[in-house]
Design an enzyme around this catalytic site. Sequence first.
Site, short mmCIF file in Angstrom:
data_model
loop_
_atom_site.label_atom_id
_atom_site.label_comp_id
_atom_site.label_asym_id
_atom_site.label_seq_id
_atom_site.Cartn_x
_atom_site.Cartn_y
_atom_site.Cartn_z
CG ASP A 39 -1.98 -1.05 1.18
OD1 ASP A 39 -1.96 -1.84 0.20
OD2 ASP A 39 -2.80 -1.10 2.10
CG LEU A 89 -34.70 -7.79 -14.01
CD1 LEU A 89 -33.76 -8.51 -13.07
CD2 LEU A 89 -34.71 -8.47 -15.37
CD GLU A 118 -26.01 -12.25 -13.89
OE1 GLU A 118 -26.37 -11.14 -13.46
OE2 GLU A 118 -25.59 -12.44 -15.04
CE LYS A 120 -34.14 -7.78 -8.25
NZ LYS A 120 -33.94 -6.50 -7.61
CG ASP A 122 -30.95 -4.58 -1.64
OD1 ASP A 122 -31.51 -3.88 -2.50
OD2 ASP A 122 -31.40 -4.75 -0.49
NE ARG A 141 -34.55 0.97 -14.04
CZ ARG A 141 -35.81 1.27 -13.79
NH1 ARG A 141 -36.10 2.05 -12.80
NH2 ARG A 141 -36.78 0.78 -14.54
CE1 TYR A 229 -27.51 -4.94 -14.13
CE2 TYR A 229 -26.67 -5.34 -11.92
CZ TYR A 229 -27.47 -4.62 -12.78
OH TYR A 229 -28.22 -3.59 -12.31
CE LYS A 296 -29.21 -10.66 -15.76
NZ LYS A 296 -27.99 -9.87 -15.64
CE LYS A 320 -38.17 -7.63 -4.65
NZ LYS A 320 -37.55 -6.34 -4.39
CB CYS A 414 -30.78 9.95 33.04
SG CYS A 414 -29.24 9.12 32.61
CB CYS A 417 -27.03 10.88 36.08
SG CYS A 417 -27.92 11.82 34.84
CB CYS A 432 -29.35 12.08 29.92
SG CYS A 432 -28.64 12.68 31.47
CB CYS A 438 -24.86 11.83 32.71
SG CYS A 438 -25.67 10.28 32.31
S1 IVH Z 1 -30.23 -7.36 -15.01
C1 IVH Z 1 -33.12 -5.73 -18.27
N1 IVH Z 1 -28.86 -8.49 -13.09
O1 IVH Z 1 -32.38 -5.28 -10.22
C2 IVH Z 1 -32.56 -6.32 -17.05
N2 IVH Z 1 -30.24 -6.63 -12.54
O2 IVH Z 1 -35.34 -5.12 -10.90
C3 IVH Z 1 -31.51 -5.52 -16.45
N3 IVH Z 1 -30.11 -5.97 -10.18
O3 IVH Z 1 -32.50 -2.33 -12.10
C4 IVH Z 1 -31.16 -5.90 -15.06
N4 IVH Z 1 -28.67 -7.50 -9.56
O4 IVH Z 1 -30.70 -2.56 -10.33
C5 IVH Z 1 -29.74 -7.51 -13.42
N5 IVH Z 1 -27.58 -9.56 -11.51
C6 IVH Z 1 -28.42 -8.60 -11.83
C7 IVH Z 1 -28.90 -7.67 -10.87
C8 IVH Z 1 -29.83 -6.71 -11.27
C9 IVH Z 1 -29.39 -6.46 -9.18
C10 IVH Z 1 -31.06 -4.85 -10.04
C11 IVH Z 1 -30.87 -3.75 -11.07
C12 IVH Z 1 -32.14 -3.65 -11.82
C13 IVH Z 1 -33.12 -4.29 -10.89
C14 IVH Z 1 -34.24 -4.89 -11.68
#
Ligand code: IVH
Length: 677
Positions: A39, A89, A118, A120, A122, A141, A229, A296, A320, A414, A417, A432, A438
């Site tokens: 580093d 999606l 894949e 998803k 968050d 987006r 992705y 996909k 989900k 409190c 105290c 407090c 305290c």
């Molecule tokens: S593909 C047309 N792959 O989920 C499809 N989306 O509800 C494009 N997200 O807006 C999305 N992980 O923010 C894709 N492995 C993944 C993802 C992913 C998270 C989110 C992304 C998207 C939302 C769709």
Amino acid sequence: MYLYDVNQEEAKAKILHLSAELNRHNDLYYIQAKPEISDQAFDFLLKELESLEDLFPQFALPNSPSKRVGGDITKKFESVRHEFPMLSLANTYSEEEIQEWAGRITKAGMEQLEFVCELKYDGVAIGLRYEQGELVRAVTRGDGEQGEDITANVRTIRTIPLSLKGDFPDKFEIRGEVFMPLEAFGKLNASRDEAGEERFANPRNTTAGTLKLQDSAVVATRGLDTFLYGVYGNDLPFQSHVDAVKAAGSWGFKIPSEAHGYISSTNTIAGVMDFIHYWDEHRSELPFEIDGIVIKVNSYEHQRRLGFTAKSPRWATAFKFKAKQVQTRLLSVDYQVGRTGAITPVANLTPISLGGTTVKRASLHNADQIEKFDLHLDDLVFVEKGGEIIPKIVGLDLAKRLPNAVPVGFITHCPECHSPLVREEGEAHHFCPNQVSCPPQVIGRIQHFVSRKAMNIDGIGEETVAQLVNEGVILTLADLYDLTREPLLALDRMADKSVDNLLAGIEASKKVPFERVLFGLGIRFVGETVAKKLAYAFGTMDTLQIATFEELLAVDEIGERIANSLISFFKNQESLQLIARLKLHGLNMEVEKRALDSTVLEGKTLVVSGVFDSLSRDELKHLIDVNGGKNTGSVSAKTDFLVAGEGMGPSKLKKATDLGVTILSEEEFKNLIGYGK
Ligand code: IVH
């Protein structure tokens, strides 16, 4: 050879070489996890590049790796139309619906059908545009048709390459998710605790908020990460999603790892379900949050045949996860007193297993939370684990309330105290007010003061501080500097050597820079970054102490909340006495003077106001500093120059004009100091 001896040609070549080297090491460290240098060696190369870029800004690359540390201020995020709409999606919580979706596609009779599963992630979706291998724009987006340009902030994310390697297309867009790993989120909340600030609720919202900060230097400290992705463009040479993602990996993008099972191909519905079940079970082991699985269809030809509905592709869908929840009984409520006096109610529960750990306590946040649920003792409550380590109560089963259950009433005094609690308008917490005596507040403040990021006093841990306060040896931060050997030796577990260490640590702390002293004072909402900004903006404690509300607001990222907190801190007699004592003990009360670039501004007093095109206010103030000038917050008869940017208050401008102060634009200021010459 000194950098100053370098001629133009050499400088240009060296800047190019260093930039390429730093990009290569960034890739080795952040993407491939195979660093070749330490580093320190990396920082050394970076410093060398920064110095050269300072001397020869005309040769700095637009995507220089020095930009990773941020500094650019975005006044307004410009709206940008997406070349390819950013769709969302279809999603479901039902496994059956996933099976039906995969079954429909399987029945369509496409040869060699393959699903790609894949995670998803968050976080926040992002589209990155590259031209000739250089990042040119990063867009959110938005509504799917148009998003906002957040390039300056995205540039600071280490896992996003600024310049690509390998054989990449001339022009393309790559999409993915920006997220905050759990470790970074935990650290951020720990530092918010230290500053007495409200914790962030979860990593996703924090990511969204971070990407919209005006100061990219703050974004750079937040540890954001990405997974990519999807690759978009005209005439790209790929036949399938997996081909494209793998190619993106070879250009330097962070793509999901097959080895970790983050992405996996299968040609059966059972394979898809296995992936879902595996990650539903194991998601709590991931270093980041996911909220489901995305499935996909791999082949682009198959994707074309399946097409789109109005909102989303038919060739992809999302499963989900339901949040992990359990039901358990509320046994009692404890009340904790924090360093700032904030009272946090904590529920004690019948122990129960949730997501691999045993849960015994849950955060109740504040009085509103108790009121919202109308909590009664012995209630059956639902507990959920979010991004936080501590689980939270999200609801209760009213039907199961016992007939004589006693409501949980918020305490009025409190627990430590016994002072009556106060709750000011707009405040989420009860407080407090007994800051002076305290015990948890006194102990917490001193623990914060001696902690590593503040005064870093060796030889004194959290327990020792508690011991010193509980035994009445110290009551304030300043008492630390009056400590002598005898009373310390009288304490339990304090031998000669530990006393020597402690006293030496206290003595050494007098050398700690001003910005850390300021942070160590524990002023509410003044965390590490804010303390630095204040220290650089005002230079000395004396100036900061008398700064007006408006002068405080003029500093980047200082809002009304912080300004109010500072004003009330400096109005308090005890604070002023404390500072006076610390000053007498020789603690640093001004920022260190650095070696000067020039003395052009010697003896001159300048005020910087407004927002500027190419430099941030902090950069401008730094330039004033290193050219011998003095920064002040407000225009007065002593002001020589007002460096005026956009959006500067009209009253300031009028005052400057009335007093005959010379007003400089950003360009005029740069010319004055010979910037870039
Ligand atoms: S593909 C047309 N792959 O989920 C499809 N989306 O509800 C494009 N997200 O807006 C999305 N992980 O923010 C894709 N492995 C993944 C993802 C992913 C998270 C989110 C992304 C998207 C939302 C769709």
